[in-house]
Enzyme design. Sequence first.
Site, PDB file in Angstrom:
ATOM      1  N   ASN A 107       0.853  -1.195   0.000  1.00 35.82           N
ATOM      2  CA  ASN A 107       0.000   0.000   0.000  1.00 35.82           C
ATOM      3  C   ASN A 107       0.882   1.235   0.000  1.00 35.82           C
ATOM      4  O   ASN A 107       1.985   1.214   0.548  1.00 35.82           O
ATOM      5  CB  ASN A 107      -0.889   0.003   1.251  1.00 35.82           C
ATOM      6  CG  ASN A 107      -1.834   1.190   1.288  1.00 35.82           C
ATOM      7  OD1 ASN A 107      -2.410   1.573   0.255  1.00 35.82           O
ATOM      8  ND2 ASN A 107      -2.005   1.797   2.453  1.00 35.82           N
ATOM      9  N   HIS A 109       0.662   5.281   1.193  1.00 40.33           N
ATOM     10  CA  HIS A 109      -0.158   6.159   2.023  1.00 40.33           C
ATOM     11  C   HIS A 109       0.533   7.520   2.138  1.00 40.33           C
ATOM     12  O   HIS A 109       1.752   7.578   2.332  1.00 40.33           O
ATOM     13  CB  HIS A 109      -0.344   5.534   3.410  1.00 40.33           C
ATOM     14  CG  HIS A 109      -1.249   6.338   4.289  1.00 40.33           C
ATOM     15  ND1 HIS A 109      -2.613   6.436   4.058  1.00 40.33           N
ATOM     16  CD2 HIS A 109      -0.995   7.120   5.370  1.00 40.33           C
ATOM     17  CE1 HIS A 109      -3.150   7.228   4.969  1.00 40.33           C
ATOM     18  NE2 HIS A 109      -2.194   7.653   5.773  1.00 40.33           N
ATOM     19  N   SER A 136       4.561   6.859   2.567  1.00 41.54           N
ATOM     20  CA  SER A 136       5.122   5.568   2.978  1.00 41.54           C
ATOM     21  C   SER A 136       4.600   4.485   2.056  1.00 41.54           C
ATOM     22  O   SER A 136       3.428   4.496   1.679  1.00 41.54           O
ATOM     23  CB  SER A 136       4.673   5.211   4.409  1.00 41.54           C
ATOM     24  OG  SER A 136       4.917   6.264   5.320  1.00 41.54           O
ATOM     25  N   ASP A 145      -3.926   1.039   6.936  1.00 39.59           N
ATOM     26  CA  ASP A 145      -2.605   1.646   6.750  1.00 39.59           C
ATOM     27  C   ASP A 145      -1.576   1.105   7.743  1.00 39.59           C
ATOM     28  O   ASP A 145      -0.676   1.825   8.186  1.00 39.59           O
ATOM     29  CB  ASP A 145      -2.709   3.182   6.810  1.00 39.59           C
ATOM     30  CG  ASP A 145      -3.630   3.727   5.724  1.00 39.59           C
ATOM     31  OD1 ASP A 145      -3.561   3.224   4.597  1.00 39.59           O
ATOM     32  OD2 ASP A 145      -4.442   4.628   6.011  1.00 39.59           O
TER      33      ASP A 145
HETATM   34  C1  GAR Z   1      -2.717   8.732  -3.020  1.00 39.65           C
HETATM   35  O1  GAR Z   1      -2.330   9.944  -2.425  1.00 39.65           O
HETATM   36  C2  GAR Z   1      -2.515   7.573  -2.065  1.00 39.65           C
HETATM   37  O2  GAR Z   1      -1.366   7.727  -1.262  1.00 39.65           O
HETATM   38  C3  GAR Z   1      -3.780   7.648  -1.228  1.00 39.65           C
HETATM   39  O3  GAR Z   1      -4.782   7.904  -2.172  1.00 39.65           O
HETATM   40  C4  GAR Z   1      -4.235   8.670  -3.234  1.00 39.65           C
HETATM   41  C5  GAR Z   1      -4.593   7.999  -4.543  1.00 39.65           C
HETATM   42  O4  GAR Z   1      -4.215   8.799  -5.635  1.00 39.65           O
HETATM   43  N1  GAR Z   1      -4.006   6.432  -0.494  1.00 39.65           N
HETATM   44  C6  GAR Z   1      -4.490   6.402   0.740  1.00 39.65           C
HETATM   45  O5  GAR Z   1      -4.839   7.393   1.349  1.00 39.65           O
HETATM   46  C7  GAR Z   1      -4.573   5.013   1.362  1.00 39.65           C
HETATM   47  N2  GAR Z   1      -4.940   5.102   2.730  1.00 39.65           N
HETATM   48  P1  GAR Z   1      -4.150   8.202  -7.088  1.00 39.65           P
HETATM   49  O6  GAR Z   1      -5.495   7.514  -7.339  1.00 39.65           O
HETATM   50  O7  GAR Z   1      -3.958   9.394  -7.979  1.00 39.65           O
HETATM   51  O8  GAR Z   1      -2.988   7.234  -7.143  1.00 39.65           O
END
Ligand code: GAR
Length: 215
Positions: A107, A109, A136, A145
């Site tokens: 994952n 985050h 991370s 997470d």
């Molecule tokens: C990213 O910022 C990722 O780190 C976050 O969602 C976004 C997805 O963006 N993930 C989380 O918050 C997981 N808990 P994307 O669809 O443009 O890759």
Amino acid sequence: MLRVAVLLSGRGSNLQALIDACGAPDFPAEIIHVISNNPDAVGLLRAQDAGIGTSVLNHREYETREAFDTEVTRVLEDANAELVCLAGFMRILTEGFVSHWTDRLLNIHPSLLPSFKGLDAQQQALDAGVKLAGCSVHFVRPGVDEGPIIAQAAVPVLDDDDAKALSARILALEHRLYPRVVRLIAEGRVTVVDERVTISDSQAPTGALSNPSRD
Ligand code: GAR
């Protein structure tokens, strides 16, 4: 070539970063399938543009979380996925799914874990007043997470930041970090012992990032 599948729910900019990285001739992994729980996810279009097979598994059509997760595993195994990357996948996965894919499920985050898990991590960082934020990449364990951290990257939080500005600065780092971690795993350099990750033949940075950088 390591066979990588990506699970997403939305924009898919991290998927795009992985697709772009896989385009380099020496990259040791390939994206073989993309699954979205959201039929309208822009990430699906990115996959299709790159010629990658996609599946929409709409969680609303499953009676239980277990039924949904079982279907996700079936699709992943049909595609012979060796590594599964969550990239903005906004569904909590069952313990059964997570343990089936132990140390094969990643994952990303947008915080320096274990701080600021869950939704709106960047706003949580602003609210806490931290001076450094970041992202991370970790192996997934049951719990949102949570799991052994593989790599992190940090950026300063600026006085006039709002969640949008901070998110953009972190996202640029995410796009660099995720492909690097996939490469390290594909090269067989990542080991988990007692829930701590070590990376063979890696170099820690010599300088420190501090904010403010001078008084
Ligand atoms: C990213 O910022 C990722 O780190 C976050 O969602 C976004 C997805 O963006 N993930 C989380 O918050 C997981 N808990 P994307 O669809 O443009 O890759």
